[in-house]
Scaffold this motif. Structure first.
Motif, mmCIF file in Angstrom:
data_model
loop_
_atom_site.group_PDB
_atom_site.id
_atom_site.type_symbol
_atom_site.label_atom_id
_atom_site.label_comp_id
_atom_site.label_asym_id
_atom_site.label_seq_id
_atom_site.Cartn_x
_atom_site.Cartn_y
_atom_site.Cartn_z
ATOM 1 N N SER A 160 0.828 -1.208 0.000
ATOM 2 C CA SER A 160 0.000 0.000 0.000
ATOM 3 C C SER A 160 0.864 1.260 0.000
ATOM 4 O O SER A 160 0.571 2.238 -0.708
ATOM 5 N N LEU A 161 1.932 1.249 0.798
ATOM 6 C CA LEU A 161 2.834 2.400 0.827
ATOM 7 C C LEU A 161 3.498 2.613 -0.530
ATOM 8 O O LEU A 161 3.576 3.743 -1.035
ATOM 9 N N ILE A 162 3.972 1.531 -1.119
ATOM 10 C CA ILE A 162 4.634 1.632 -2.427
ATOM 11 C C ILE A 162 3.676 2.200 -3.459
ATOM 12 O O ILE A 162 4.027 3.091 -4.246
ATOM 13 N N VAL B 68 10.062 4.630 -6.530
ATOM 14 C CA VAL B 68 10.225 3.677 -5.433
ATOM 15 C C VAL B 68 11.277 2.645 -5.839
ATOM 16 O O VAL B 68 11.204 2.071 -6.930
ATOM 17 N N ILE B 69 12.245 2.413 -4.969
ATOM 18 C CA ILE B 69 13.313 1.450 -5.243
ATOM 19 C C ILE B 69 13.342 0.404 -4.137
ATOM 20 O O ILE B 69 12.708 0.565 -3.095
ATOM 21 N N ASP B 70 14.079 -0.678 -4.402
ATOM 22 C CA ASP B 70 14.311 -1.664 -3.348
ATOM 23 C C ASP B 70 15.198 -1.046 -2.273
ATOM 24 O O ASP B 70 16.022 -0.165 -2.554
ATOM 25 N N TRP B 71 15.045 -1.533 -1.052
ATOM 26 C CA TRP B 71 15.875 -1.009 0.034
ATOM 27 C C TRP B 71 17.343 -1.311 -0.277
ATOM 28 O O TRP B 71 17.705 -2.451 -0.545
ATOM 29 N N PRO B 72 18.201 -0.308 -0.255
ATOM 30 C CA PRO B 72 19.605 -0.531 -0.636
ATOM 31 C C PRO B 72 20.294 -1.538 0.272
ATOM 32 O O PRO B 72 20.072 -1.555 1.486
ATOM 33 N N GLY B 73 21.097 -2.387 -0.321
ATOM 34 C CA GLY B 73 21.864 -3.360 0.439
ATOM 35 C C GLY B 73 23.120 -2.736 1.012
ATOM 36 O O GLY B 73 23.493 -1.594 0.705
ATOM 37 N N PRO C 143 16.917 15.261 -8.759
ATOM 38 C CA PRO C 143 17.588 14.145 -9.431
ATOM 39 C C PRO C 143 18.074 13.058 -8.484
ATOM 40 O O PRO C 143 18.746 13.341 -7.492
ATOM 41 N N GLY C 144 17.711 11.817 -8.792
ATOM 42 C CA GLY C 144 18.157 10.660 -8.021
ATOM 43 C C GLY C 144 17.310 10.358 -6.803
ATOM 44 O O GLY C 144 17.477 9.292 -6.182
ATOM 45 N N HIS C 145 16.391 11.263 -6.440
ATOM 46 C CA HIS C 145 15.593 11.030 -5.234
ATOM 47 C C HIS C 145 14.663 9.835 -5.425
ATOM 48 O O HIS C 145 14.059 9.643 -6.487
ATOM 49 N N ALA C 146 14.558 9.024 -4.397
ATOM 50 C CA ALA C 146 13.679 7.847 -4.444
ATOM 51 C C ALA C 146 13.278 7.465 -3.021
ATOM 52 O O ALA C 146 13.936 7.871 -2.043
#
Length: 501
Positions: free
Chosen positions: A212-214, A224-229, A258-261
């Motif tokens: 729902s948040l995504i 929206v991106i995957d949580w960075p490793g 630019p680049g914000h996610a």
């Protein structure tokens, strides 16, 4: 006395259950359940007993002692009886009883539920059906819901699940794979079914919250991106970056640039999201100079401990739901175990800290378990309950004591159980509660591998430091271990849980 001649050797007549003679029976125990007696009280004995006339004129009952005793208990003093010639031998009489009991097949849950559905279609309410048949309304309601679901009905008829178990499947009927795993759990580990189902419910709720948040961020046009490793050197939190001139970035000031996610994930804190910048160097951004903290790495053992801690904390939350539902059912019994009152007395005189906390909270947990709710500025419902129904005194005392112990438990209990915790969970187990794997740890019982749990509640790998880019290792059970060495800074927690680590 009404008599109907059916043949020259067999007749049907009504007998007074108080005046018959009951011969020795193959049943060593007669289970006169409350529902059985209530049914006879309302409808009388429907299936005739079998007996023969004795020399003193009294009928001797060969088969049907449970119905006779049930009729006496229900004060229904006319019971239909087949009057037959006396058995030639004692062996023949016993054979008759064995045949009568073995060949009487009980209705299945599916057959009962289907019959209840027909009664509902005929205009009877849940309450009326329960009253007429001596069933509990909750069970009738569950049966009617099962009949309305193809998945649940199939689980009862094909896989022999109980009505309560099948009712759980209705909430998962849109996911055939989860239905299959629940059916396997019911067959292979019926005692642990409630705990396993609750863990699946909690995980599904979490997954839906994440989704729902995504979706919400995507609809706002935010990437929206995957949580960075931990090995991602090109992505960093907005709060951890600065412009080339050294001015710090802020979430409000950099959103949409630019680049914000946004990244969303589940951690020990609950569901959380964070603001990141991908490929931040290409956008003229940089991380502040290093603090000089020593570099180290977590061992595999520490990582395993960390994953276990997170998984067990989640499992504890699920187990608490099941445990409190069981306690509410336990306290609704007409008769509590003989050692329940002594346990309550021990708590009330010896466990003062738990009791004091419960008093400060106006016995909120006890009220919840008994189906009440405290309203500020009003008298507690517990006192009027005892005043109007003195027979409930023992139940209220046990509820207050059990709730005091229950309210003192937390996610720390499985890791550091006290002697009071051990006594409490030992009592629950003795009263018939099935402990989950994480609750077993309170009693020092190591969990056994359960194939059904292999894919349960995935652990967020991003919460575990990678060996290549980690600050000095911290105790995996300490608060320091919950910080993110590479992505330090505030995180928006959607489902904050402060009762954890």
């Amino acid at each position: 006395m009404s008599t109907t001649e059916t043949s020259t050797r067999i007749r049907v007549q009504y007998v007074d259950p108080r005046e018959v003679v009951i011969k020795a029976n193959v049943r060593t125990q007669v289970n006169l359940t409350r529902e059985f007696v209530a049914s006879i009280k309302r409808h009388g004995v429907i299936v005739p007993v079998i007996g023969y006339p004795g020399e003193d004129g009294r009928v001797t009952v060969e088969e049907g002692q449970r119905r006779i005793l049930g009729a006496i208990e229900a004060e229904r003093f006319e019971v239909p009886a087949y009057i037959v010639p006396e058995s030639d031998t004692e062996a023949i009489r016993i054979i008759r009883q064995l045949i009568a009991n073995d060949q009487r097949t009980a209705l299945t849950d599916g057959e009962r539920a289907a019959a209840w559905k027909q009664l509902e279609l005929d205009g009877l309410s849940v309450t009326a059906i329960a009253r007429e048949l001596g069933e509990k309304p909750k069970r009738v309601k569950a049966g009617l819901a099962v009949v309305d679901s193809e998945v649940a009905t199939n689980a009862v008829t094909e896989h022999q699940l109980t009505l309560d178990q099948a009712l759980v499947l209705i909430k998962f009927e849109d996911d055939p794979e989860l239905v299959r795993t629940l059916e396997e759990s019911a067959r292979n580990n019926p005692d642990g079914f409630a705990h396993y189902a609750q863990r699946l419910r909690d995980q599904r709720d979490t997954d839906r919250q994440v989704a729902s948040l995504i979706e919400g961020f995507a609809q706002r046009g935010i990437r929206v991106i995957d949580w960075p490793g931990w090995d991602d050197k090109t992505t960093a939190r907005v709060e951890d970056l600065e412009y080339a001139d050294g001015a710090p970035l802020t979430i409000e000031g950099y959103e949409g640039k630019p680049g914000h996610a946004i990244a969303v994930h589940e951690s020990w804190r609950g569901v959380e999201f964070g603001h990141f910048v991908t490929d931040f160097k290409a956008h003229g951004l940089r991380k502040p100079s290093a603090t000089g903290a020593p570099v180290g790495k977590w061992t595999e053992e520490e990582k395993t401990e960390r994953r276990t801690l997170i998984a067990n904390n989640k499992a504890w939350g699920s187990a608490e739901v099941v445990r409190r539902e069981w306690l509410a059912s336990f306290l609704s019994r007409r008769t509590l175990p003989k050692d329940a009152l002594p346990f309550a007395a021990t708590v009330l005189v010896a466990h003062t800290s738990q009791l004091r906390s419960a008093l400060d909270d106006h016995h909120a947990v006890a009220l919840e378990l008994l189906g009440f709710e405290y309203k500020w500025g009003t008298r507690s419902p517990l006192a009027p309950l005892v005043e109007h129904n003195p027979a409930k005194t023992g139940t209220v005392l046990v509820a207050v004591a059990v709730a005091a112990m229950e309210g003192a438990t937390s996610k720390n209990t499985w890791r550091n159980p006290t002697s009071d915790d051990v006594a409490y969970f030992t009592a629950l187990q003795g009263w018939g509660y099935t402990l989950s794997e994480v609750e077993d740890l309170v009693l020092g019982i190591s969990p056994q591998p359960n194939p059904a749990d292999e894919d349960d509640a995935p652990v967020d790998e991003a919460s575990t430091p990678d060996e290549t880019d980690v600050a000095e290792p911290a105790d995996p059970e300490s608060d320091a271990a919950d910080s993110d060495p590479d992505h330090s800074g505030p995180t928006d927690v959607v489902d904050q849980d402060t009762d954890g680590e």
